[in-house]
Design a protein around this motif. Sequence first.
Motif, short mmCIF file in Angstrom:
data_model
loop_
_atom_site.label_atom_id
_atom_site.label_comp_id
_atom_site.label_asym_id
_atom_site.label_seq_id
_atom_site.Cartn_x
_atom_site.Cartn_y
_atom_site.Cartn_z
N MET A 190 0.71 -1.02 0.07
CA MET A 190 0.27 0.03 -0.04
C MET A 190 0.84 1.20 0.00
SD MET A 190 -2.66 1.22 3.14
CE MET A 190 -3.97 -0.04 2.61
N SER A 191 0.48 2.27 -0.66
CA SER A 191 1.33 3.27 -0.88
C SER A 191 1.11 4.34 0.42
CB SER A 191 1.20 4.11 -2.22
OG SER A 191 -0.20 4.99 -2.09
N GLN A 192 2.11 5.30 0.60
CA GLN A 192 1.90 6.12 1.80
C GLN A 192 0.84 6.88 1.66
OE1 GLN A 192 5.79 8.13 1.85
NE2 GLN A 192 6.03 7.18 3.76
N GLU A 193 0.36 7.39 0.38
CA GLU A 193 -0.71 8.44 0.22
C GLU A 193 -1.99 7.72 0.78
OE1 GLU A 193 -1.97 9.47 -3.80
OE2 GLU A 193 -0.64 8.00 -4.33
N LYS A 194 -2.11 6.49 0.43
CA LYS A 194 -3.21 5.78 0.89
C LYS A 194 -3.52 5.67 2.39
CE LYS A 194 -4.77 4.56 -3.30
NZ LYS A 194 -5.00 5.79 -4.02
N GLN A 195 -2.26 5.30 3.22
CA GLN A 195 -2.15 4.95 4.33
C GLN A 195 -2.62 6.24 5.29
OE1 GLN A 195 1.74 3.80 5.22
NE2 GLN A 195 1.78 1.88 3.95
N GLY A 196 -2.37 7.50 4.82
CA GLY A 196 -2.70 8.69 5.50
C GLY A 196 -1.44 8.79 6.44
N GLY A 197 -1.31 10.11 6.68
CA GLY A 197 0.22 10.49 7.49
C GLY A 197 1.33 10.46 6.99
N GLY A 198 1.23 10.25 5.41
CA GLY A 198 2.27 10.13 4.64
C GLY A 198 3.09 11.30 4.43
N ILE A 199 4.05 11.33 3.57
CA ILE A 199 4.64 12.42 2.98
C ILE A 199 4.79 12.21 1.36
CG2 ILE A 199 6.94 13.61 2.81
CD1 ILE A 199 7.46 12.65 5.81
N ALA A 200 4.35 13.57 0.83
CA ALA A 200 4.38 13.40 -0.65
C ALA A 200 4.85 14.73 -1.05
CB ALA A 200 2.93 13.54 -1.00
N VAL A 201 5.50 14.55 -2.46
CA VAL A 201 6.12 15.78 -3.18
C VAL A 201 5.56 16.10 -4.21
CG1 VAL A 201 8.27 16.46 -4.00
CG2 VAL A 201 8.29 14.93 -1.95
N ILE A 202 5.08 17.33 -4.77
CA ILE A 202 4.62 17.83 -5.79
C ILE A 202 5.44 18.97 -6.64
CG2 ILE A 202 2.60 19.01 -6.96
CD1 ILE A 202 1.15 18.56 -4.41
N GLY A 203 5.89 18.53 -7.70
CA GLY A 203 6.61 19.50 -8.60
C GLY A 203 6.91 18.92 -10.07
N ASP A 204 8.05 19.67 -10.73
CA ASP A 204 8.22 19.33 -11.89
C ASP A 204 8.93 17.96 -11.89
OD1 ASP A 204 11.30 19.80 -12.24
OD2 ASP A 204 10.42 21.29 -10.99
N ARG A 205 8.79 16.94 -12.84
CA ARG A 205 9.46 15.71 -12.99
C ARG A 205 10.88 15.74 -12.41
NH1 ARG A 205 6.24 12.16 -15.03
NH2 ARG A 205 4.47 12.80 -16.62
N GLU A 206 11.73 16.65 -13.02
CA GLU A 206 13.13 16.71 -12.62
C GLU A 206 13.30 16.86 -11.14
OE1 GLU A 206 17.05 19.34 -13.72
OE2 GLU A 206 15.31 18.92 -15.30
N SER A 207 12.46 17.52 -10.45
CA SER A 207 12.50 17.97 -9.13
C SER A 207 12.05 16.92 -8.23
CB SER A 207 11.95 19.39 -8.73
OG SER A 207 12.46 20.38 -9.43
N VAL A 208 11.17 16.08 -8.75
CA VAL A 208 10.65 15.04 -7.69
C VAL A 208 11.14 13.76 -8.03
CG1 VAL A 208 8.47 16.26 -7.73
CG2 VAL A 208 8.81 14.20 -9.22
N MET A 209 12.26 13.45 -8.81
CA MET A 209 12.73 12.16 -9.11
C MET A 209 13.51 11.58 -8.04
SD MET A 209 11.50 11.08 -11.63
CE MET A 209 12.47 9.76 -12.44
N LEU A 210 14.40 12.82 -7.36
CA LEU A 210 15.18 12.11 -6.27
C LEU A 210 14.36 11.55 -5.04
CD1 LEU A 210 17.83 11.89 -4.83
CD2 LEU A 210 17.66 14.17 -4.10
N PHE A 211 13.04 12.23 -4.75
CA PHE A 211 12.25 11.92 -3.82
C PHE A 211 11.68 10.54 -4.12
CE2 PHE A 211 12.50 16.50 -3.63
CZ PHE A 211 12.64 16.98 -2.27
N ARG A 212 11.31 10.22 -5.19
CA ARG A 212 10.91 9.11 -5.44
C ARG A 212 11.93 8.17 -5.40
NH1 ARG A 212 7.63 8.15 -10.98
NH2 ARG A 212 6.20 9.06 -9.62
N VAL A 213 13.08 8.11 -5.64
CA VAL A 213 14.29 7.18 -5.38
C VAL A 213 14.19 6.95 -3.75
CG1 VAL A 213 16.53 6.68 -5.42
CG2 VAL A 213 15.59 7.79 -7.37
N LEU A 214 13.98 7.93 -2.94
CA LEU A 214 14.08 7.77 -1.63
C LEU A 214 12.73 7.02 -1.01
CD1 LEU A 214 15.40 11.33 -0.57
CD2 LEU A 214 16.39 9.01 -0.63
N GLY A 215 11.91 6.89 -1.85
CA GLY A 215 10.48 6.13 -1.54
C GLY A 215 9.35 6.85 -1.00
N LEU A 216 9.67 8.28 -1.39
CA LEU A 216 8.30 9.05 -1.12
C LEU A 216 7.29 9.17 -2.37
CD1 LEU A 216 9.97 12.34 0.39
CD2 LEU A 216 8.83 10.29 1.70
N GLU A 217 6.10 9.35 -2.12
CA GLU A 217 5.09 9.68 -3.23
C GLU A 217 5.41 11.03 -4.01
OE1 GLU A 217 2.51 7.38 -4.32
OE2 GLU A 217 3.18 6.06 -2.91
#
Length: 108
Positions: free
Chosen positions: A1-28
């Motif tokens: 189950m993804s973090q966003e579905k669990q509630g209490g999670g952390i997410a990042v919104i931004g252009d593709r280039e900016s959010v890629m590192l956060f995805r690698v770190l496991g954030l939505e």
Amino acid sequence: MSQEKQGGGIAVIGDRESVMLFRVLGLETFPAETAEEAARAIHKLAREGCSIIYITEGLARMVPEELARYQARTCPAIIPIPGSKGADGFGREQIQSNIYKAVGMDLQ
């Protein structure tokens, strides 16, 4: 189950280039290029109980109404962060404004 579905999670919104590192770190991550895409992502995450939303400064500047809508709420905390092109000062301005509201003085 993804973090966003669990509630209490952390997410990042931004252009593709900016959010890629956060995805690698496991954030939505929610790639967005327009104000409409960013607003949809913010509202979706808020509905799903996300606790912290990081949004790139460039997109944050495009959605002042959404930032204002959630500013008085405890969750989600919407925090502007520098994008792939660096900081433009918007995030710092927001933090200083919130501190001023909380303590009644500028802490610079």
